[in-house]
Design an enzyme around this catalytic site. Structure first.
Site, PDB file in Angstrom:
ATOM      1  N   TYR A 109      -0.472  41.010 -17.655  1.00 25.83           N
ATOM      2  CA  TYR A 109      -0.758  41.164 -16.022  1.00 25.83           C
ATOM      3  C   TYR A 109      -1.353  42.428 -15.504  1.00 25.83           C
ATOM      4  O   TYR A 109      -2.387  42.483 -14.714  1.00 25.83           O
ATOM      5  CB  TYR A 109       0.516  40.890 -15.148  1.00 25.83           C
ATOM      6  CG  TYR A 109       0.902  39.374 -14.868  1.00 25.83           C
ATOM      7  CD1 TYR A 109       0.431  38.554 -14.186  1.00 25.83           C
ATOM      8  CD2 TYR A 109       1.849  38.868 -15.925  1.00 25.83           C
ATOM      9  CE1 TYR A 109       0.741  37.002 -14.220  1.00 25.83           C
ATOM     10  CE2 TYR A 109       2.374  37.706 -15.960  1.00 25.83           C
ATOM     11  CZ  TYR A 109       1.452  36.978 -15.240  1.00 25.83           C
ATOM     12  OH  TYR A 109       2.029  35.345 -15.075  1.00 25.83           O
ATOM     13  N   HIS A 164      12.743  29.416 -20.111  1.00 26.87           N
ATOM     14  CA  HIS A 164      12.239  30.334 -19.001  1.00 26.87           C
ATOM     15  C   HIS A 164      13.364  30.708 -17.826  1.00 26.87           C
ATOM     16  O   HIS A 164      12.930  30.339 -16.691  1.00 26.87           O
ATOM     17  CB  HIS A 164      11.005  29.508 -18.273  1.00 26.87           C
ATOM     18  CG  HIS A 164       9.814  30.369 -17.788  1.00 26.87           C
ATOM     19  ND1 HIS A 164       8.488  30.373 -18.261  1.00 26.87           N
ATOM     20  CD2 HIS A 164      10.050  31.352 -16.920  1.00 26.87           C
ATOM     21  CE1 HIS A 164       8.076  31.296 -17.362  1.00 26.87           C
ATOM     22  NE2 HIS A 164       8.798  31.777 -16.518  1.00 26.87           N
ATOM     23  N   ARG A 214       1.378  24.407 -19.971  1.00 29.60           N
ATOM     24  CA  ARG A 214       2.518  24.993 -20.452  1.00 29.60           C
ATOM     25  C   ARG A 214       3.379  24.563 -19.248  1.00 29.60           C
ATOM     26  O   ARG A 214       3.348  25.221 -18.026  1.00 29.60           O
ATOM     27  CB  ARG A 214       2.087  26.483 -20.613  1.00 29.60           C
ATOM     28  CG  ARG A 214       3.218  27.246 -20.985  1.00 29.60           C
ATOM     29  CD  ARG A 214       3.169  28.537 -21.362  1.00 29.60           C
ATOM     30  NE  ARG A 214       4.436  29.160 -21.536  1.00 29.60           N
ATOM     31  CZ  ARG A 214       5.106  30.412 -20.837  1.00 29.60           C
ATOM     32  NH1 ARG A 214       4.143  31.270 -20.109  1.00 29.60           N
ATOM     33  NH2 ARG A 214       6.146  30.739 -21.107  1.00 29.60           N
ATOM     34  N   ASN A 257       1.814  37.210 -22.346  1.00 25.24           N
ATOM     35  CA  ASN A 257       1.598  37.358 -21.049  1.00 25.24           C
ATOM     36  C   ASN A 257       1.259  38.621 -20.607  1.00 25.24           C
ATOM     37  O   ASN A 257       1.908  39.865 -21.031  1.00 25.24           O
ATOM     38  CB  ASN A 257       2.939  37.056 -20.394  1.00 25.24           C
ATOM     39  CG  ASN A 257       3.745  35.521 -20.390  1.00 25.24           C
ATOM     40  OD1 ASN A 257       2.741  34.849 -21.139  1.00 25.24           O
ATOM     41  ND2 ASN A 257       4.585  35.202 -19.934  1.00 25.24           N
ATOM     42  N   GLU A 263       0.265  33.570 -20.305  1.00 26.07           N
ATOM     43  CA  GLU A 263       0.076  33.749 -18.852  1.00 26.07           C
ATOM     44  C   GLU A 263      -0.832  34.884 -18.547  1.00 26.07           C
ATOM     45  O   GLU A 263      -0.829  35.958 -19.056  1.00 26.07           O
ATOM     46  CB  GLU A 263       1.485  34.331 -18.213  1.00 26.07           C
ATOM     47  CG  GLU A 263       2.601  33.146 -18.126  1.00 26.07           C
ATOM     48  CD  GLU A 263       3.933  33.652 -17.568  1.00 26.07           C
ATOM     49  OE1 GLU A 263       3.881  34.453 -16.586  1.00 26.07           O
ATOM     50  OE2 GLU A 263       5.018  33.076 -18.082  1.00 26.07           O
ATOM     51  N   GLU A 322       9.457  35.782 -22.179  1.00 23.74           N
ATOM     52  CA  GLU A 322       9.688  37.369 -21.806  1.00 23.74           C
ATOM     53  C   GLU A 322      11.006  37.602 -22.175  1.00 23.74           C
ATOM     54  O   GLU A 322      11.725  37.939 -21.002  1.00 23.74           O
ATOM     55  CB  GLU A 322       8.910  37.335 -20.355  1.00 23.74           C
ATOM     56  CG  GLU A 322       7.811  36.841 -20.294  1.00 23.74           C
ATOM     57  CD  GLU A 322       7.289  37.214 -18.867  1.00 23.74           C
ATOM     58  OE1 GLU A 322       7.997  37.760 -17.890  1.00 23.74           O
ATOM     59  OE2 GLU A 322       5.939  37.316 -18.716  1.00 23.74           O
TER      60      GLU A 322
END
Ligand code: FCB
Length: 450
Positions: free
Chosen positions: A299, A123, A80, A297, A357, A168
């Site tokens: 985290y 991005h 990606r 994504n 991600e 995002e």
């Protein structure tokens, strides 16, 4: 390696790595690339750690072959990456052949190595010529974005079968125009809400163009979703958690997947902006056009409590204990990934999911034996892959996992101070070195059923 036995995904599951253009390419002034608002922002004193910029970054523009060879060594089946808009559209309606040529070379090399490209259209590196006209606050940017996407579809559509319109939107709107931490660094909630709407609208516009052009691949969007937990059971903390969830998650999920903004959030934003100032008839139908997948994504989670007079949300956030935090200060909490995937599966119309991600920063250094022993990162990755696997094993539609990131790179406002790579980069020599986590990931991939 006993633990490998427990990581077992269905055949065909995608194991990838992810990067983005401004974070790795460098060559910021090469071959006609024009500035983006991230060049402007990073060159403004005080905006990034140590004044770091993406001028050189990982010099991937010149070293992409070596980087793709590293991916092949690790054994990933997909990569990606993102297209740098300012490399390709150097002004309105002006396409740079040299910019396109660079990505053709990258694709040639990926396909030679049997690595499937997964492309992010945006991005965050908005061309400065668009930023000068108001950036995402200006509704005209929607059309410019659609034109850019169309150039990409025409040029690369036969070789790329996975497209992500935006990475995002929360970051490119709220964090950038409201909280001021990312380019363009504004502190204005009206701008932030309007920018978010235009970003979502440009997503819908791009999906429409993709379908109208009869393209053969899959198209979706990537959201950064942060599960929110209330610190206590007290009503005010639970309400705060609902508000924070609206702000981080529902404001984006609901319009894309259900065609409506959440009422509680419209209420919250009302003092800053009225809906009829920026939402037009047909916008929500455009934003909610059917997708082929949703990119997630993930985290960390956030634990919140009510705290008066702290800005928009009136919330305080719990700090995780040191031993549970990554170098970003983010809590390692894999259970929230599992519940997030479950929530998407049960509360929204069913859609195939990709984890686009997931990864962690730790203060890695090369040890006297010449290796980077990033055991904490391996622990992080393993636990999150297990959480993903649990979701998939229970029937959840999860098609792949992209590890963030292949390389240590320019981590936005943190500059080069945070290392997310499974490949170590010495930024003074550009030397690459596989960390222990890269070897571990290679073993995980190699041990999957074919
Ligand atoms: C995400 C971004 C990515 C990287 C990681 C750590 O928010 O998409 O570019 O910075 O965080």
């Amino acid at each position: 390696m006993d633990h490998l036995k427990t990581l077992n995904f269905p055949p065909g599951f995608t194991f990838g790595v992810a990067t983005s253009s401004y974070q790795i390419e460098g060559a910021a002034f090469k071959d006609g690339r024009v500035p983006s608002h991230w060049d402007t922002f990073s060159h403004t004193p005080g905006k990034t750690h140590n004044g770091d910029t993406g001028d050189v970054a990982c010099d991937h523009y010149h070293r992409y072959r070596e980087d793709i060879e590293l991916m092949a060594q690790i054994g990933v089946s997909s990569y990606r990456f993102s297209f740098a808009w300012p490399r390709i559209m150097t002004e309105a309606n002006k396409v740079s052949q040299k910019g396109l040529d660079f990505y053709q070379r990258v694709l040639d090399s990926l396909l030679e190595h049997n690595i499937a490209p997964a492309a992010t259209i945006y991005h965050w590196d908005l061309p400065q010529w668009l930023a000068d006209r108001g950036g995402w606050v200006n509704r005209d940017t929607v059309g410019y974005f659609g034109d850019f996407a169309e150039v990409l579809f025409k040029t690369f559509g036969d070789r790329i079968h996975l497209w992500i319109t935006h990475n995002e939107p929360w970051c490119s709107s709220f964090l950038s125009y409201g909280l001021g931490e990312h380019a363009p660094g504004h502190h204005d909630w009206r701008e932030a809400v309007v920018a978010a709407h235009h970003i979502l609208l440009s997503h819908g516009e791009t999906v429409l163009r993709y379908r109208d052009m009869g393209m053969k691949g899959d198209i979706g969007i990537t959201l950064n979703l942060t599960p929110v937990y209330a610190k206590t059971d007290r009503e005010e903390d639970r309400e705060t958690a609902t508000r924070a969830d609206g702000f981080s998650n529902r404001w984006f999920l609901d319009p894309i997947l259900q065609g409506a903004y959440p009422d509680d959030m419209l209420e919250l934003f009302r003092p800053y902006v009225k809906t009829d100032e920026f939402i037009r008839d047909g916008d929500l139908a455009a934003i909610s056009r059917p997708l082929d997948f949703l990119g997630v994504n993930y985290y960390t989670r956030s634990v919140v409590f009510q705290q008066a007079h702290t800005g928009l949300l009136n919330l305080g956030q719990d700090e995780p204990p040191m031993h549970k935090a990554t170098a970003m200060g983010w809590e390692v909490y894999p259970d929230a990934l599992y519940s997030l995937l479950r929530r998407l599966h049960t509360q929204y119309p069913p859609l195939p999911l990709y984890i686009t991600e997931n990864g962690a920063a730790y203060p890695d250094a090369i040890a006297p034996d010449g290796m980077v022993h990033d055991t904490q990162r391996i622990g992080y990755l393993e636990q999150h892959l297990l959480a993903a696997q649990r979701f998939a094993a229970e029937g959840g539609l999860l098609k792949g996992y992209y590890l963030w990131s292949l390389l240590d790179n320019f981590e936005w406002g943190y500059g080069y101070s945070k290392r997310f790579g499974i490949v170590h980069v010495d930024f003074s020599t550009q030397k690459r070195l596989l960390k222990e986590s890269a070897h571990w990931y290679r073993n995980v991939i190699a041990s999957q059923p074919k």
